[in-house]
Scaffold this active site. Structure first.
Site, mmCIF file in Angstrom:
data_model
loop_
_atom_site.group_PDB
_atom_site.id
_atom_site.type_symbol
_atom_site.label_atom_id
_atom_site.label_comp_id
_atom_site.label_asym_id
_atom_site.label_seq_id
_atom_site.Cartn_x
_atom_site.Cartn_y
_atom_site.Cartn_z
ATOM 1 N N LYS A 1 0.701 -1.596 -0.279
ATOM 2 C CA LYS A 1 0.027 0.068 0.278
ATOM 3 C C LYS A 1 0.604 1.216 -0.086
ATOM 4 C CE LYS A 1 -1.690 2.364 3.016
ATOM 5 N NZ LYS A 1 -1.613 4.407 2.822
ATOM 6 N N GLY B 1 7.551 4.831 7.316
ATOM 7 C CA GLY B 1 6.708 6.133 8.098
ATOM 8 C C GLY B 1 6.927 6.774 9.197
ATOM 9 N N SER B 2 5.556 7.259 9.669
ATOM 10 C CA SER B 2 6.202 7.770 11.717
ATOM 11 C C SER B 2 6.322 7.197 12.381
ATOM 12 C CB SER B 2 4.769 9.360 11.485
ATOM 13 O OG SER B 2 3.916 8.379 11.626
ATOM 14 N N THR B 3 7.089 7.643 13.788
ATOM 15 C CA THR B 3 6.673 6.989 14.519
ATOM 16 C C THR B 3 5.515 6.850 15.557
ATOM 17 O OG1 THR B 3 9.111 7.558 15.025
ATOM 18 C CG2 THR B 3 8.331 6.132 16.822
ATOM 19 N N GLU B 4 4.906 7.467 15.060
ATOM 20 C CA GLU B 4 3.611 7.393 15.624
ATOM 21 C C GLU B 4 2.278 6.570 15.436
ATOM 22 O OE1 GLU B 4 1.113 10.450 14.136
ATOM 23 O OE2 GLU B 4 -0.626 10.104 15.897
ATOM 24 N N GLY C 1 4.211 4.083 13.204
ATOM 25 C CA GLY C 1 4.498 2.839 13.841
ATOM 26 C C GLY C 1 4.311 1.840 15.235
ATOM 27 N N GLU D 1 11.186 1.069 9.688
ATOM 28 C CA GLU D 1 11.734 2.256 9.329
ATOM 29 C C GLU D 1 10.825 3.438 9.512
ATOM 30 O OE1 GLU D 1 13.187 5.283 8.474
ATOM 31 O OE2 GLU D 1 12.644 4.320 6.748
ATOM 32 N N CYS E 1 13.642 10.548 6.015
ATOM 33 C CA CYS E 1 13.885 10.272 8.046
ATOM 34 C C CYS E 1 15.049 10.657 8.360
ATOM 35 C CB CYS E 1 12.966 8.647 7.994
ATOM 36 S SG CYS E 1 14.156 8.017 6.822
ATOM 37 N N GLU F 1 10.459 15.584 15.355
ATOM 38 C CA GLU F 1 10.743 15.885 13.977
ATOM 39 C C GLU F 1 9.342 16.455 12.765
ATOM 40 O OE1 GLU F 1 9.556 11.743 11.371
ATOM 41 O OE2 GLU F 1 11.475 12.196 10.200
#
Ligand code: NDP
Length: 526
Positions: free
Chosen positions: A223, A276-279, A281, A298, A333, A430
């Site tokens: 996706k 993508g974002s840590t959030e 993730g 990542e 990133c 970030e």
């Protein structure tokens, strides 16, 4: 066909805010001062064709019939409608991938045949390099010239590199201490892999994910990000042309909260790979817990880029620091977003990076002289300008930039900030835009704790000609990549990934093979 506009849970934008109003402005630094060249006839024709998902080797509309608009971030114009996939589409794609994995020709293909097929994908990317660079530019906003020399060849390189691994996935013989028994290991594909990728390097991220998955014999449901779904769909066409059997790669466009969430939670998916974002993730990790699927991540970063007064060629260090933050409009990133400079040279370095920032030519990605395009979306524009505003309110000093550029498209001025402190959100979080915070340091012993004072650990830069110091600092930095006297150097053979909350696992290199294979121990009795 029903059409949905982009709806995000994190930042809600009313529909009439998604298209910027069109007003030209005269500042030479600003994007409105030039008009973008028109699309090539070939790309215009491709864009005009209805966009479909790739499921089981066929191009199909979303089960609901819904689509969403895809924008050119340089002028907010709608360039395509993409399928708005949901759980039902994901179910169909996962079923197709499962069939392909369990009973299709893919499983019977020899490693050599698989390797040649993966190699052909790289060749086809190079054959269509100009077209892919143009597509990436109108979908993401990045300069076409940058996509042509970076994103596209690196994507091809990744497939070429991974093609070689297909014939080298080996187990071991194990001398077990049970008399008369023979033991060995096999390395086998994980199975059906879900892959969710972001918008900052759409084609390259698809390559980073698909290359190792295919080389190791997995089947995939991919996706792409809702902001940039198009190069993945074009890549899907090239995969079929290369001979990827039906169902081995399925590509579905749609939103994270619907299609992405359904993929991450699906019980018949064996592994999920996310960038993508840590959030998000963390959301993926929770979603994956239902069937304990394997997870690789990542994620974000807030990377320190450290310049010592013994950097030698200070001009090279300054230009390296500018590249570290401004490459891809700061939407990296691993962007060197925290510039840490030894106090004696602090003013010179900050002035130099600011000078680079002021000279950057903003414009639409298709214009030949554009050095920096727009941010990817209005959401990202609001996010980045929101951080700029917070920094000002907190009392930071803006050496240059600090605001939107023009009012057409999603452009922001490359920004250099000083007089910051560790409590400021611009220092901790970030931003994912062309915004660097600069801090001086005096004593080496204060440097490392400050550089590591972040929940992230993706990358770092060090500029010094003292090789001993470079080794020591590289060893102390808690980051997955340390660049010394350089920045943003990538290679398909080099593992990339994060310490701490920057992720789990490594992409590229032979390290990534661990993420896409599992070990089976076989013991043969006497
Ligand atoms: P997200 O993390 O939201 O997006 C990355 C991918 O995840 C997209 O394909 C997205 O789908 C998908 N996604 C979103 N929510 C879910 C979910 N609940 N379940 C499954 N998949 C999901 O990043 P954003 O685009 O929102 O960007 C926000 C910030 O994230 C940036 O400002 C930056 O800080 C960071 N980021 C980091 C990147 C990196 O390379 N490490 C890349 C991109 C962003 P959708 O198509 O709907 O976006």
């Amino acid at each position: 066909m029903k059409t949905t506009s982009r709806q995000r849970t994190k930042v809600h934008l009313p529909k009439n805010h998604r298209r910027a109003r069109t007003t030209e402005n005269g500042n030479g630094h600003e994007p409105g001062s030039q008009s973008a060249p028109s699309l090539s006839a070939g790309l215009a024709a491709w864009l005009a064709k209805p966009k479909r998902n790739l499921i089981g080797g066929k191009w199909v509309a979303a089960a609901s019939g819904k689509t969403f608009e895809v924008f050119n971030p340089a002028d907010s114009s709608v360039i395509a409608q993409a399928p708005d996939s949901d759980r039902e589409d994901i179910n169909r794609a996962v079923a197709a991938a499962r069939r392909a994995f369990e009973s299709g020709p893919w499983r019977r293909m020899t490693p050599s045949e698989r390797g040649k097929l993966v190699w052909r994908i790289g060749d086809l990317i190079l054959k269509h390099a100009d077209e892919l660079a143009e597509l990436e530019s109108v979908d993401n906003g990045k300069p076409r010239a940058v996509a042509r020399v970076a994103d596209v060849p690196l994507a091809a390189d990744l497939f070429h590199y991974m093609a070689g691994w297909a014939t080298k996935i080996e187990g071991n013989t194990i001398p077990i201490s049970v008399p008369g028994f023979h033991a060995f290991t096999l390395r086998e594909p994980v199975g059906v892999v879900g892959q969710i990728i972001p918008w900052n390097f759409p084609l390259l991220m698809a390559a980073w994910k698909l290359g190792p998955a295919l080389a190791t014999g997995n089947c995939v449901v991919l996706k792409p990000a809702e902001q940039t779904p198009l190069s993945a769909l074009r890549l899907g066409e090239l995969l079929l042309e290369a001979g990827v059997p039906e169902g081995v790669v399925n590509i579905l466009t749609g939103f994270g909260e619907t299609a992405g969430a359904a993929l991450a939670a699906h019980d018949d998916v064996d592994k999920i790979a996310f960038t993508g974002s840590t959030e998000v993730g963390k959301i993926i990790v929770r979603a994956a817990s239902g069937n304990l699927k394997k997870v690789s991540l990542e994620l974000g970063g807030k990377s320190p880029n450290i310049i010592f007064k013994d950097a030698g060629d200070l001009e090279a260090a300054i230009s390296g620091a500018a590249n570290a933050i401004f490459f891809n409009h700061g939407q990296c990133c691993c962007a060197g977003s925290r510039l840490m400079v030894e106090r004696d040279i602090f003013d010179d370095v900050v002035a130099g990076v600011a000078e680079h920032a002021r000279k950057i030519k903003l414009g639409p990605g298709l214009a030949a002289d554009t050095q920096m395009g727009p941010l990817v979306s209005e959401e990202q524009l609001k996010r980045v300008t929101g951080y700029m505003h917070q920094g000002k309110q907190a009392g930071a000093c803006y050496v240059t930039g600090g605001e939107r550029s023009g009012d057409r498209g999603y452009f922001v001025k490359p920004t250099v900030i000083k007089d910051v402190n560790p409590k400021m959100s611009i220092v901790r979080e970030e931003i994912f835009g062309p915004v660097v915070v600069a801090e001086p340091f005096t004593k080496p012993e204060e440097l490392i704790p400050r550089a590591n004072q972040t929940p992230y650990g993706l990358a770092a830069g060090v500029w010094t000609r003292d090789i001993g110091k470079a080794h020591c600092i590289a060893a102390e930095l808690r980051a997955g990549t340390v660049w010394i006297n350089c920045y943003n150097i990538f290679d398909a053979a080099l593992p990339f990934g994060g310490y701490k909350q920057s992720g789990w696992g490594r992409e590229m290199g032979h390290a990534v093979l661990e993420l896409y294979t599992q070990s089976k121990a076989v013991v043969i009795g006497p």
